[in-house]
Scaffold this motif. Structure first.
Motif, PDB file in Angstrom:
ATOM      1  N   GLY A 151     -19.926 -86.323  13.095  1.00 38.29           N
ATOM      2  CA  GLY A 151     -18.974 -85.560  10.937  1.00 38.29           C
ATOM      3  C   GLY A 151     -19.623 -84.578  10.279  1.00 38.29           C
ATOM      4  O   GLY A 151     -20.376 -83.822  11.370  1.00 38.29           O
ATOM      5  N   VAL A 152     -20.143 -85.089   9.233  1.00 31.33           N
ATOM      6  CA  VAL A 152     -20.774 -83.996   8.425  1.00 31.33           C
ATOM      7  C   VAL A 152     -22.349 -84.593   8.520  1.00 31.33           C
ATOM      8  O   VAL A 152     -22.511 -86.295   8.591  1.00 31.33           O
ATOM      9  N   LYS A 153     -23.276 -84.269   8.678  1.00 35.35           N
ATOM     10  CA  LYS A 153     -24.616 -84.745   8.619  1.00 35.35           C
ATOM     11  C   LYS A 153     -25.615 -83.784   8.163  1.00 35.35           C
ATOM     12  O   LYS A 153     -25.031 -82.935   7.509  1.00 35.35           O
ATOM     13  N   TYR A 154     -26.545 -84.563   7.316  1.00 35.71           N
ATOM     14  CA  TYR A 154     -27.432 -84.753   6.219  1.00 35.71           C
ATOM     15  C   TYR A 154     -29.110 -84.285   6.602  1.00 35.71           C
ATOM     16  O   TYR A 154     -28.851 -85.878   6.946  1.00 35.71           O
ATOM     17  N   ILE A 155     -29.286 -83.172   6.802  1.00 34.50           N
ATOM     18  CA  ILE A 155     -30.214 -83.072   7.396  1.00 34.50           C
ATOM     19  C   ILE A 155     -31.812 -82.820   6.948  1.00 34.50           C
ATOM     20  O   ILE A 155     -31.509 -81.581   5.837  1.00 34.50           O
ATOM     21  N   PRO A 156     -32.621 -83.515   6.602  1.00 31.76           N
ATOM     22  CA  PRO A 156     -33.728 -83.509   5.552  1.00 31.76           C
ATOM     23  C   PRO A 156     -34.251 -82.196   5.753  1.00 31.76           C
ATOM     24  O   PRO A 156     -35.009 -81.802   6.883  1.00 31.76           O
ATOM     25  N   ILE A 157     -34.808 -81.417   4.692  1.00 31.50           N
ATOM     26  CA  ILE A 157     -35.645 -79.811   4.511  1.00 31.50           C
ATOM     27  C   ILE A 157     -36.776 -80.516   3.378  1.00 31.50           C
ATOM     28  O   ILE A 157     -36.112 -80.763   2.434  1.00 31.50           O
ATOM     29  N   SER A 158     -38.168 -80.121   3.509  1.00 27.02           N
ATOM     30  CA  SER A 158     -39.060 -81.172   2.891  1.00 27.02           C
ATOM     31  C   SER A 158     -40.281 -80.137   2.383  1.00 27.02           C
ATOM     32  O   SER A 158     -39.482 -78.885   2.674  1.00 27.02           O
ATOM     33  N   LYS A 159     -40.653 -80.043   1.392  1.00 24.24           N
ATOM     34  CA  LYS A 159     -41.105 -79.224   0.538  1.00 24.24           C
ATOM     35  C   LYS A 159     -42.541 -78.722   1.974  1.00 24.24           C
ATOM     36  O   LYS A 159     -42.954 -77.152   2.229  1.00 24.24           O
ATOM     37  N   ASP A 160     -43.156 -79.081   2.895  1.00 26.38           N
ATOM     38  CA  ASP A 160     -43.816 -78.751   3.553  1.00 26.38           C
ATOM     39  C   ASP A 160     -42.895 -78.208   4.860  1.00 26.38           C
ATOM     40  O   ASP A 160     -43.575 -77.417   5.922  1.00 26.38           O
ATOM     41  N   SER A 161     -41.744 -78.476   5.091  1.00 23.43           N
ATOM     42  CA  SER A 161     -41.098 -77.786   6.623  1.00 23.43           C
ATOM     43  C   SER A 161     -40.309 -76.529   5.484  1.00 23.43           C
ATOM     44  O   SER A 161     -39.728 -76.099   6.605  1.00 23.43           O
TER      45      SER A 161
END
Length: 496
Positions: A105-115
């Motif tokens: 289903g819907v996925k939530y992928i983290p994006i960091s200040k570093d990435s």
């Protein structure tokens, strides 16, 4: 030469030279990135649970951290969504990239200040390498279009959340803002057909010099431009000089896209995902995409046939071989640890490390043990189509197991621009090509377990209508090339 094109020349040379140096120390850079990831990971909940304080070697890491997919990461993501800090990476993500999974289903992928710089700088570097190699910087002064998702972001807790392409839209450099189309308001339109019409309104009379997007939606844009103007795209946009594409294999779409333009065109291929920007085409003269080895991601590679095994072989970059099919595993400064992104790749060179994307780990057919992958079906169909001067618009493949007494077979659903005169003879040639590409498939036909494949022609715009019917028209959505069940095949029945 105009101002932006003039400024781009020395910057492109500088970045290109930097990337050439990094090519030569890829393995060393990967080792340094792994060390940095572990150092930061020690301060997280994930690192504490997996004993990062006791890890000093990659072999120890593999023992401590198993390969996971999104479903196995969901409890950590849920904690992040609830506002907890230091879960997978230090602090909180600055964004959550919302993406549609085929099984989750819907996925939530983290994006960091570093990435975040991985996503932004790599897109920039792909264009700068192109500029440095070809000398073509003039397009920087024309209008640039990025066919993307809406830049409107919602919030989950305190974290801005949206499609990756929409998130990246917020980080387009100021010096390119005046060149960028469509307008922010048009980009925010959710309905793809309405949005496409407005994009054409805003661009049809502009000096478009670069067009970027995934190939099927780029083609829809071209079709609408041609329908409105009665002209080829290259005639409308006389200074159009480069297409930037990614998301799906370009080859099945290339001939029709270039025919719509009406003249040869440079192309730049990219390999971005919500989990990271993994590779990009750094040269017009060599096959494959340059792996992004110095951008906050430590890569692992699992022989594709082992990816669903309990203890699969896990290789770092120094141990990969040319021609082997690998599942791509990422460890990143966004806090993804031994994460199976679902893509398979094959190296075409290890000096430098260049690869091609061969398919999806969950997009295959193995109803009878044949394990047919995307690269094999694409090559088999497109090679025969090229020989026969047949244009393919879109296709997908599924197994037909229940056959009312006859042998089962692979069923190919194909939308032709110009259909072959003899569909049965065409299907036989494609089948022969498949047998050469996959020995297991050949064995099943030789042993009378399968019969030869059958092609079902899809009506004009049938795939577009199908995607519309399931609410997935436009944006970054695409039709899987093959599946191990009948869900897509049955959904296409009204469009035969």
């Amino acid at each position: 030469m105009k101002f932006k094109a003039l400024l781009a020349k020395p910057f492109a040379s500088y970045i290109s030279a930097k990337i050439r140096k990094e090519m030569m120390r890829a393995v060393e850079d990967q080792g340094a990135i792994w060390q940095d990831l572990i150092k930061t990971g020690k301060k997280t909940e994930f690192g504490s649970e997996h004993g990062f304080n006791a890890i000093s070697t990659y072999e120890e890491y593999k023992q401590a951290v198993p390969i996971r997919d999104y479903e196995q990461y969901r409890p950590y993501i849920d904690k992040i969504k609830q506002g907890k800090h230091n879960v997978l990476w230090k602090g909180q993500p600055i964004y959550l990239a919302k993406t549609s999974g085929t099984t989750s289903g819907v996925k939530y992928i983290p994006i960091s200040k570093d990435s975040i710089s991985n996503h932004i700088d790599t897109a920039r570097n792909a264009l700068l390498c192109y500029m440095a190699e070809t000398g073509n910087t003039a397009f920087a002064d024309g209008k640039l279009i990025f066919l993307s998702g809406s830049p409107e972001l919602e919030r989950i807790g305190d974290i801005p959340t949206g499609r990756l392409s929409g998130i990246v839209n917020h980080h387009v450099p100021k010096y390119l803002r005046t060149n960028q189309l469509p307008s922010y308001e048009t980009n925010c339109i959710d309905d793809w057909e309405t949005k496409l019409s407005k994009i054409v309104d805003e661009t049809i009379n502009q000096d478009m010099t670069l067009i970027s997007g995934i190939p099927p939606w780029m083609q829809m844009y071209f079709d609408e431009l041609i329908a409105r103007s009665g002209k080829k795209v290259g005639e409308l946009f006389k200074n159009l000089s480069v297409l930037v594409h990614g998301g799906v294999n370009f080859e099945p779409y290339k001939a029709k896209l270039l025919d719509s333009i009406g003249r040869p065109m440079h192309t730049v291929e990219t390999f971005p995902a919500s989990e990271g920007f993994f590779a990009f085409q750094d040269t017009q003269t060599q096959e494959g995409l340059l792996l992004n080895t110095n951008s906050g991601i430590f890569f692992e590679f699992v022989p594709a046939g082992e990816i669903f095994s309990e203890n699969p072989t896990r290789l770092s970059l120094k141990d990969v071989k040319v021609g082997e099919n690998y599942a791509l595993i990422v460890n990143s400064n966004a806090g993804m640890w031994a994460y199976n992104i679902g893509d398979t790749v094959k190296f075409v060179s290890t000096n430098p490390y260049r690869l091609v994307v061969t398919g999806r780990t969950k997009h295959f057919i193995s109803a009878f043990g044949e394990h047919v992958i995307g690269e094999e079906v694409e090559h088999s169909l497109m090679s025969i189509a090229a020989q026969e001067n047949i244009r393919i618009i879109e296709f997908t493949v599924a197994p037909r197991v229940q056959t009312d007494g006859e042998l089962p077979y692979h069923e190919w659903f194909v939308e032709f621009e110009n259909a072959p005169a003899d569909i049965t003879a065409f299907a036989k040639k494609v089948d022969d090509a498949m047998r050469k590409k996959n020995i297991y498939y050949d064995d099943l036909l030789t042993g009378n377990i399968l019969q030869t494949l059958k092609i079902r022609p899809i009506k004009k715009n049938g795939f577009i209508e199908y995607m519309k019917s399931i609410g997935r028209l436009g944006g970054q959505n695409k039709v899987p090339r093959l599946s191990n069940d009948r869900k897509i095949a049955d959904g296409l029945a009204p469009f035969l």
